[in-house]
Write a protein that holds these residues in place. Structure first.
Motif, mmCIF file in Angstrom:
data_model
loop_
_atom_site.group_PDB
_atom_site.id
_atom_site.type_symbol
_atom_site.label_atom_id
_atom_site.label_comp_id
_atom_site.label_asym_id
_atom_site.label_seq_id
_atom_site.Cartn_x
_atom_site.Cartn_y
_atom_site.Cartn_z
ATOM 1 N N GLY A 279 3.160 -2.913 11.086
ATOM 2 C CA GLY A 279 2.081 -4.264 11.163
ATOM 3 C C GLY A 279 2.814 -5.276 9.896
ATOM 4 N N LEU A 280 4.190 -5.040 9.746
ATOM 5 C CA LEU A 280 4.748 -5.899 8.622
ATOM 6 C C LEU A 280 4.640 -7.179 9.207
ATOM 7 C CD1 LEU A 280 7.362 -3.609 7.538
ATOM 8 C CD2 LEU A 280 5.204 -3.558 6.802
ATOM 9 N N LEU A 281 4.611 -8.264 8.233
ATOM 10 C CA LEU A 281 4.894 -9.641 8.553
ATOM 11 C C LEU A 281 6.145 -10.069 8.418
ATOM 12 C CD1 LEU A 281 1.849 -11.171 6.553
ATOM 13 C CD2 LEU A 281 1.817 -10.490 8.752
ATOM 14 N N PRO A 282 6.654 -10.624 9.385
ATOM 15 C CA PRO A 282 8.311 -10.496 9.612
ATOM 16 C C PRO A 282 9.008 -11.449 8.693
ATOM 17 C CG PRO A 282 7.396 -11.311 11.539
ATOM 18 C CD PRO A 282 6.111 -10.915 10.891
ATOM 19 N N TRP A 283 8.106 -12.673 8.447
ATOM 20 C CA TRP A 283 8.637 -13.606 7.376
ATOM 21 C C TRP A 283 8.381 -13.359 5.650
ATOM 22 C CZ3 TRP A 283 4.267 -13.962 10.566
ATOM 23 C CH2 TRP A 283 3.072 -14.000 10.073
ATOM 24 N N LYS A 284 7.911 -11.905 5.713
ATOM 25 C CA LYS A 284 7.638 -11.731 4.003
ATOM 26 C C LYS A 284 8.639 -10.529 3.879
ATOM 27 C CE LYS A 284 3.027 -13.263 3.441
ATOM 28 N NZ LYS A 284 3.582 -14.214 2.234
ATOM 29 N N THR A 285 9.001 -10.510 2.756
ATOM 30 C CA THR A 285 9.910 -9.359 2.322
ATOM 31 C C THR A 285 9.221 -8.046 2.162
ATOM 32 O OG1 THR A 285 9.488 -9.778 0.034
ATOM 33 C CG2 THR A 285 11.403 -11.011 0.842
ATOM 34 N N VAL A 286 9.883 -7.103 1.872
ATOM 35 C CA VAL A 286 9.395 -5.876 1.663
ATOM 36 C C VAL A 286 8.320 -5.837 0.586
ATOM 37 C CG1 VAL A 286 9.988 -3.224 0.863
ATOM 38 C CG2 VAL A 286 11.355 -4.528 2.568
ATOM 39 N N TRP A 287 8.954 -6.434 -0.572
ATOM 40 C CA TRP A 287 7.845 -6.461 -1.727
ATOM 41 C C TRP A 287 6.578 -7.504 -1.447
ATOM 42 C CZ3 TRP A 287 7.659 -4.726 -6.418
ATOM 43 C CH2 TRP A 287 6.782 -5.395 -7.345
ATOM 44 N N GLN A 288 6.691 -8.331 -0.586
ATOM 45 C CA GLN A 288 5.521 -9.051 -0.361
ATOM 46 C C GLN A 288 4.654 -8.552 0.670
ATOM 47 O OE1 GLN A 288 7.881 -12.469 0.957
ATOM 48 N NE2 GLN A 288 7.360 -13.505 -0.629
ATOM 49 N N ASN A 289 5.293 -7.609 1.611
ATOM 50 C CA ASN A 289 4.427 -6.802 2.592
ATOM 51 C C ASN A 289 3.802 -5.814 1.797
ATOM 52 O OD1 ASN A 289 4.415 -7.413 5.620
ATOM 53 N ND2 ASN A 289 6.662 -7.775 4.995
ATOM 54 N N ALA A 290 4.510 -5.094 1.126
ATOM 55 C CA ALA A 290 3.840 -3.908 0.342
ATOM 56 C C ALA A 290 2.699 -4.253 -0.532
ATOM 57 C CB ALA A 290 5.043 -3.081 -0.442
ATOM 58 N N ASN A 291 2.780 -5.449 -1.069
ATOM 59 C CA ASN A 291 1.671 -5.972 -1.881
ATOM 60 C C ASN A 291 0.741 -6.757 -1.392
ATOM 61 O OD1 ASN A 291 2.424 -5.352 -5.095
ATOM 62 N ND2 ASN A 291 4.492 -6.055 -4.302
ATOM 63 N N LEU A 292 0.658 -6.801 0.079
ATOM 64 C CA LEU A 292 -0.210 -7.667 0.710
ATOM 65 C C LEU A 292 -1.819 -7.328 0.427
ATOM 66 C CD1 LEU A 292 -0.455 -10.324 2.352
ATOM 67 C CD2 LEU A 292 -0.252 -8.680 4.303
ATOM 68 N N SER A 293 -1.900 -5.977 0.377
ATOM 69 C CA SER A 293 -3.324 -5.711 0.267
ATOM 70 C C SER A 293 -3.955 -5.889 -1.343
ATOM 71 C CB SER A 293 -3.684 -4.338 0.690
ATOM 72 O OG SER A 293 -3.412 -4.022 1.762
ATOM 73 N N LEU A 294 -2.907 -5.991 -2.160
ATOM 74 C CA LEU A 294 -3.341 -5.897 -3.554
ATOM 75 C C LEU A 294 -3.473 -7.707 -3.765
ATOM 76 C CD1 LEU A 294 -1.105 -3.754 -5.358
ATOM 77 C CD2 LEU A 294 -3.377 -3.430 -5.234
ATOM 78 N N LEU A 295 -2.747 -8.374 -3.109
ATOM 79 C CA LEU A 295 -2.838 -9.678 -3.046
ATOM 80 C C LEU A 295 -4.078 -10.272 -2.613
ATOM 81 C CD1 LEU A 295 -1.437 -12.461 -3.749
ATOM 82 C CD2 LEU A 295 -0.550 -12.587 -1.346
ATOM 83 N N LEU A 296 -4.591 -9.669 -1.363
ATOM 84 C CA LEU A 296 -5.821 -10.165 -0.728
ATOM 85 C C LEU A 296 -7.043 -9.776 -1.645
ATOM 86 C CD1 LEU A 296 -4.822 -9.025 2.927
ATOM 87 C CD2 LEU A 296 -5.051 -11.586 1.906
ATOM 88 N N SER A 297 -7.022 -8.641 -2.003
ATOM 89 C CA SER A 297 -8.338 -7.987 -3.060
ATOM 90 C C SER A 297 -8.212 -8.898 -4.500
ATOM 91 C CB SER A 297 -8.011 -6.595 -3.213
ATOM 92 O OG SER A 297 -6.928 -6.328 -3.880
ATOM 93 N N GLY A 298 -6.973 -9.682 -4.821
ATOM 94 C CA GLY A 298 -6.973 -10.392 -5.896
ATOM 95 C C GLY A 298 -6.207 -9.382 -7.349
ATOM 96 N N GLU A 299 -5.974 -8.180 -6.693
ATOM 97 C CA GLU A 299 -5.528 -7.430 -7.892
ATOM 98 C C GLU A 299 -3.972 -7.714 -8.198
ATOM 99 O OE1 GLU A 299 -6.905 -3.080 -7.398
ATOM 100 O OE2 GLU A 299 -7.498 -3.998 -5.580
ATOM 101 N N TYR A 300 -3.174 -8.374 -7.288
ATOM 102 C CA TYR A 300 -1.810 -8.751 -7.640
ATOM 103 C C TYR A 300 -1.977 -10.105 -8.429
ATOM 104 C CZ TYR A 300 3.013 -9.806 -6.814
ATOM 105 O OH TYR A 300 4.322 -10.111 -6.812
#
Length: 243
Positions: free
Chosen positions: A84-105
């Motif tokens: 379920g990776l977003l192809p336009w985002k890097t490994v770093w961005q994909n791995a941190n996506l949940s934290l970004l959406l929750s406001g923790e990143y």
């Protein structure tokens, strides 16, 4: 603890209603593992989605930690058949996506987990530059980034070759023992169920009901596949599925 009581799931309305799951009951103590195995299309994924709070129940209840599940919860992570990776985002961005959406990143990030999973050197790459095994590990990193207490996995290793599957199964086992989350795995693979599930529920054809429960208490060592207890569990699952 996870408590599932009389879980029933219907799809459709009126005369077109299809029952996918019928009166499933089970409990899972904190930090333990459970595998669900059964015929294709029998309702295994519906059970997992209900546990994740993604679909409504027709009847019955699901409680995690004494609280009823009515919507997705932060402490419950779900890994699907593809990473379920977003192809336009890097490994770093994909791995941190949940934290970004929750406001923790960026106060928290998945950096330590990426290092633990051997992905630190590829964090600037895009999914198209990764092997299938690496993609699955990025999906695992994203799921672990929120420190879940419950990990749900729906055929997470489907389509991988045997050696890659076994390597990532070993990784799942190591992570489960290290992080002590409760693990529920949906799989079609008898050996995968036997390697990862301390208890295994064998389901019937749709609507899914519990056909047999196989206890598998010796799960844990990485060399479990070589043990007699592993083969005993595999044989018991095969017999239950063929009945």
């Amino acid at each position: 603890m996870i408590e599932v009581v009389a879980l029933t799931i219907d799809y459709g309305r009126g005369g077109r209603t299809v029952r996918a799951v019928e009166e499933i009951d089970f409990q899972l103590e904190n930090g333990r593992s459970l595998a669900l195995i059964g015929p294709s299309g029998c309702g295994k994924t519906s059970i997992l989605f209900a546990l994740a709070g993604l679909i409504p129940l027709s009847e019955g209840t699901i409680a995690i930690g004494g609280s009823y599940v009515t919507a997705p919860r932060r402490e419950v992570a779900l890994i699907l058949q593809n990473a379920g990776l977003l192809p336009w985002k890097t490994v770093w961005q994909n791995a941190n996506l949940s934290l970004l959406l929750s406001g923790e990143y960026p106060h928290r990030n998945a950096g330590p987990i990426l290092e633990d999973l051997g992905l630190g050197e590829v964090k600037s790459r895009f999914p198209a530059e990764l092997s299938e095994g690496m993609k699955r590990r990025v999906g695992i990193a994203r799921a672990l980034s929120t420190a879940p207490s419950v990990m749900l996995m729906d055929e997470p290793l489907a389509s991988l070759d045997t050696l890659t599957r076994e390597r990532i199964q070993d990784l799942f086992l190591t992570l489960w023992k290290e992080h002590r989350f409760s693990l529920i795995l949906v799989t079609h693979d008898i050996e995968e169920a036997a390697f990862l599930g301390q208890e295994i529920l064998v389901l019937t054809e749709r609507p899914a009901q519990i056909k047999a429960t196989v206890s598998n208490p010796e799960v844990g060592p990485l060399d479990f596949r070589e043990c007699e207890a592993f083969q005993t569990t595999v044989n018991a699952l095969r017999e239950a599925l063929e009945r």
